[in-house]
Design a protein around this motif. Sequence first.
Motif, PDB file in Angstrom:
ATOM      1  N   SER A 155      38.743  18.793  23.949  1.00 53.71           N
ATOM      2  CA  SER A 155      40.033  18.569  24.597  1.00 53.71           C
ATOM      3  C   SER A 155      40.302  19.545  25.739  1.00 53.71           C
ATOM      4  N   VAL A 156      39.456  20.550  25.906  1.00 55.62           N
ATOM      5  CA  VAL A 156      39.670  21.565  26.944  1.00 55.62           C
ATOM      6  C   VAL A 156      39.135  21.067  28.279  1.00 55.62           C
ATOM      7  N   ALA A 157      40.007  21.066  29.290  1.00 57.39           N
ATOM      8  CA  ALA A 157      39.616  20.628  30.629  1.00 57.39           C
ATOM      9  C   ALA A 157      39.122  21.775  31.491  1.00 57.39           C
ATOM     10  N   VAL A 158      39.716  22.956  31.322  1.00 54.12           N
ATOM     11  CA  VAL A 158      39.406  24.057  32.237  1.00 54.12           C
ATOM     12  C   VAL A 158      39.679  25.391  31.557  1.00 54.12           C
ATOM     13  N   ILE A 159      38.818  26.353  31.834  1.00 51.90           N
ATOM     14  CA  ILE A 159      38.958  27.722  31.348  1.00 51.90           C
ATOM     15  C   ILE A 159      39.151  28.633  32.554  1.00 51.90           C
ATOM     16  N   VAL A 160      40.147  29.520  32.478  1.00 51.24           N
ATOM     17  CA  VAL A 160      40.437  30.463  33.561  1.00 51.24           C
ATOM     18  C   VAL A 160      39.992  31.856  33.137  1.00 51.24           C
ATOM     19  N   LEU A 161      39.265  32.536  34.008  1.00 49.20           N
ATOM     20  CA  LEU A 161      38.829  33.912  33.764  1.00 49.20           C
ATOM     21  C   LEU A 161      39.255  34.810  34.914  1.00 49.20           C
ATOM     22  N   ASP A 162      39.698  36.026  34.596  1.00 48.52           N
ATOM     23  CA  ASP A 162      39.812  37.062  35.618  1.00 48.52           C
ATOM     24  C   ASP A 162      38.652  38.030  35.434  1.00 48.52           C
ATOM     25  N   VAL A 163      38.123  38.525  36.528  1.00 45.83           N
ATOM     26  CA  VAL A 163      37.022  39.494  36.501  1.00 45.83           C
ATOM     27  C   VAL A 163      37.449  40.682  37.344  1.00 45.83           C
ATOM     28  N   VAL A 164      37.688  41.817  36.701  1.00 49.30           N
ATOM     29  CA  VAL A 164      38.246  42.986  37.380  1.00 49.30           C
ATOM     30  C   VAL A 164      37.124  43.952  37.751  1.00 49.30           C
ATOM     31  N   GLY A 209      28.112  19.568  30.717  1.00 47.75           N
ATOM     32  CA  GLY A 209      29.195  18.612  30.655  1.00 47.75           C
ATOM     33  C   GLY A 209      30.451  19.134  30.002  1.00 47.75           C
ATOM     34  N   GLY A 210      30.597  20.441  29.953  1.00 47.25           N
ATOM     35  CA  GLY A 210      31.772  21.050  29.360  1.00 47.25           C
ATOM     36  C   GLY A 210      32.927  21.119  30.338  1.00 47.25           C
ATOM     37  N   PRO A 211      33.933  21.916  30.010  1.00 44.93           N
ATOM     38  CA  PRO A 211      35.091  22.046  30.893  1.00 44.93           C
ATOM     39  C   PRO A 211      34.738  22.741  32.197  1.00 44.93           C
ATOM     40  N   ALA A 212      35.615  22.597  33.181  1.00 42.78           N
ATOM     41  CA  ALA A 212      35.479  23.369  34.416  1.00 42.78           C
ATOM     42  C   ALA A 212      35.826  24.830  34.129  1.00 42.78           C
ATOM     43  N   VAL A 213      35.300  25.730  34.947  1.00 46.96           N
ATOM     44  CA  VAL A 213      35.605  27.159  34.830  1.00 46.96           C
ATOM     45  C   VAL A 213      36.139  27.647  36.170  1.00 46.96           C
ATOM     46  N   VAL A 214      37.330  28.234  36.136  1.00 44.00           N
ATOM     47  CA  VAL A 214      37.939  28.818  37.331  1.00 44.00           C
ATOM     48  C   VAL A 214      37.908  30.333  37.172  1.00 44.00           C
ATOM     49  N   VAL A 215      37.423  31.023  38.200  1.00 38.49           N
ATOM     50  CA  VAL A 215      37.261  32.472  38.131  1.00 38.49           C
ATOM     51  C   VAL A 215      37.987  33.129  39.295  1.00 38.49           C
ATOM     52  N   TYR A 216      38.717  34.189  38.984  1.00 43.43           N
ATOM     53  CA  TYR A 216      39.255  35.046  40.035  1.00 43.43           C
ATOM     54  C   TYR A 216      38.619  36.425  39.914  1.00 43.43           C
ATOM     55  N   VAL A 217      38.040  36.913  40.997  1.00 44.75           N
ATOM     56  CA  VAL A 217      37.442  38.248  41.040  1.00 44.75           C
ATOM     57  C   VAL A 217      38.430  39.192  41.713  1.00 44.75           C
ATOM     58  N   LEU A 218      38.962  40.136  40.948  1.00 45.99           N
ATOM     59  CA  LEU A 218      39.895  41.125  41.465  1.00 45.99           C
ATOM     60  C   LEU A 218      39.081  42.320  41.947  1.00 45.99           C
ATOM     61  N   GLY A 219      39.026  42.496  43.259  1.00 43.45           N
ATOM     62  CA  GLY A 219      38.241  43.603  43.781  1.00 43.45           C
ATOM     63  C   GLY A 219      38.323  43.678  45.291  1.00 43.45           C
ATOM     64  N   THR A 220      37.596  44.640  45.848  1.00 45.99           N
ATOM     65  CA  THR A 220      37.556  44.852  47.291  1.00 45.99           C
ATOM     66  C   THR A 220      36.113  45.066  47.738  1.00 45.99           C
ATOM     67  N   ASP A 221      35.917  45.024  49.049  1.00 50.19           N
ATOM     68  CA  ASP A 221      34.578  45.243  49.587  1.00 50.19           C
ATOM     69  C   ASP A 221      34.057  46.643  49.282  1.00 50.19           C
ATOM     70  N   GLY A 222      34.960  47.586  49.025  1.00 48.95           N
ATOM     71  CA  GLY A 222      34.536  48.952  48.732  1.00 48.95           C
ATOM     72  C   GLY A 222      34.174  49.208  47.293  1.00 48.95           C
ATOM     73  N   ASP A 223      34.438  48.260  46.414  1.00 50.58           N
ATOM     74  CA  ASP A 223      34.160  48.470  44.992  1.00 50.58           C
ATOM     75  C   ASP A 223      32.667  48.513  44.722  1.00 50.58           C
ATOM     76  N   PRO A 224      32.246  49.347  43.771  1.00 48.75           N
ATOM     77  CA  PRO A 224      30.800  49.553  43.553  1.00 48.75           C
ATOM     78  C   PRO A 224      30.071  48.312  43.066  1.00 48.75           C
ATOM     79  N   GLN A 225      30.771  47.357  42.452  1.00 43.99           N
ATOM     80  CA  GLN A 225      30.090  46.163  41.935  1.00 43.99           C
ATOM     81  C   GLN A 225      29.707  45.184  43.039  1.00 43.99           C
ATOM     82  N   GLY A 226      30.300  45.321  44.231  1.00 45.45           N
ATOM     83  CA  GLY A 226      30.019  44.388  45.313  1.00 45.45           C
ATOM     84  C   GLY A 226      30.876  43.150  45.190  1.00 45.45           C
TER      85      GLY A 226
END
Length: 514
Positions: A423-432, A456-473
């Motif tokens: 029944s799940v259409a979409v999963i939302v994730l934040d990535v800090v 064939g599962g649900p869609a996944v929406v991701v928001y990446v919280l960060g900047t160009d200066g962050d060490p993770q890129g």
Amino acid sequence: MIHSLRLYPDTYVDSVVQLSGTRALRASDGVDWAAAAMATPANLEELGAQGFALAEVDGAGPNDLFVAVRAESAESADAAREAGEQAMFTGRGDGAGGEDARERSPRTLGEAVARQPGSNVAVISVPGDHAGLEAHKALSAGLDVLLFSDNVSVQTEIELKDRANRLGRLVMGPGAGTAMLGHTCLGFANVVGRGRVAVVAAAGTGAQEAAALLDRWGVGVSHVIGLGGRDLTAAVGGRMARSAVRGLVEDADTDVILLVSKPPDADVARAVVEAAAGKPLVAALIGVAEDFVAPDGVVVTRTLEAGAVAAVAAMGKQAPDPAAGLAALVRDAAGSLGPERTLVRGLFSGGTLCYESLVVLADVLGPVHSNTPLRSGLGLPAPDGAHTCLDLGEEEYTNGRPHPMIDAEARIELLREQAADPSVAVIVLDVVLGHGAHADPSSELAPVCAAITEDGGPAVVVYVLGTDGDPQGYERQRRGFADAGCVVTETAARASLAAAAIALRKPELTSVSL
């Protein structure tokens, strides 16, 4: 399985160091479960539940550190413990975690100040029962305080902030995980460029989101002052928020103030914004009532995105359209879903971002249940057919395991669980991203997301919280999720709006003003 348990008496390390040690332990080959933690009753209970003999830590208390490893062999357990010690104790002494390491580090605040007499900020992360006393010591030493500790009583918070106001100092916290003073990052923080907008926040990831958007949109930041999540409640009365705002009114390096808060007490919020008389202020008050009346010249918004847009405008610039190109991505994601998939699931590492998602989703979808609900009656367990958002940084999800900003394990489990629900259409994730966060979150989360969408599962929406200066890129992280088939958005609020649009099969919703 081998159960290896070692106790380090009178060795207190803060929660960030504990999490770093736990992550190193669990990353070692042959390890089934591991933890580096203080011997609090809750942590000892979890230790027993994992099959360890508590007789080995009999008499241990909250100032004693334990390292526990369940591994396939004694050799694996020893190698893991060595990796954990290296992660926790390197830089404190000889790197081995023994007595020499502890003796070479200051044991008291007074010793630390004596070694570094030019200090002007104390970062305090000790058990809540002791945190108030240490903060008072820091104030007596003429220091501003970042009080990372939680489980500090409201009365102690009030006493500390009243005293700080009398002394002309800051007490940021308790539970303040983010600050940037003099462009020095404290706690969990993103690398942002210099600018003339100051962020004052009773919300940790809310402060990070605001600062990151200002940086990415070309405005930059002068200061980030964390207040602790209770500062704008009726009980605390905005004691430190009012002081911080008044100080920033006089600050020559700040032209605009951006106030950020989880759902505040309306009267307290009004008193805080009134303290900014003489300097432009934008108040991003998540979930604030639409009839909230602010003084002339104060801009009030209900989301972090709208607050950042308004702050950029107050600087005479225009933010980019956060909805640009999003409708097409939503249309593609929704097009592959079966009609039975209608529900939204939010799995958040940032508590403030979870609150914001509840506001955005409720405006479009109606009631949304959560372990941190905006309104009574919308908690968990949720009824069948309900939309839900989880703050995975809450204690029920972090007891005995690292915070999800540092370790992806808890979210991977829940991602797979929710993906299996037809029944799940979409999963939302934040990535800090930023200092203190996981070194490469997309390397662990993106493959799981790809498997979900490919099967064939649900869609996944991701928001990446960060900047160009962050060490993770920042761009590398975004690209990793996009390549995995995720819908990647420009802001956290827009991620929740995109999720609602996918669930309703209405791509045009992505352009709604927030």
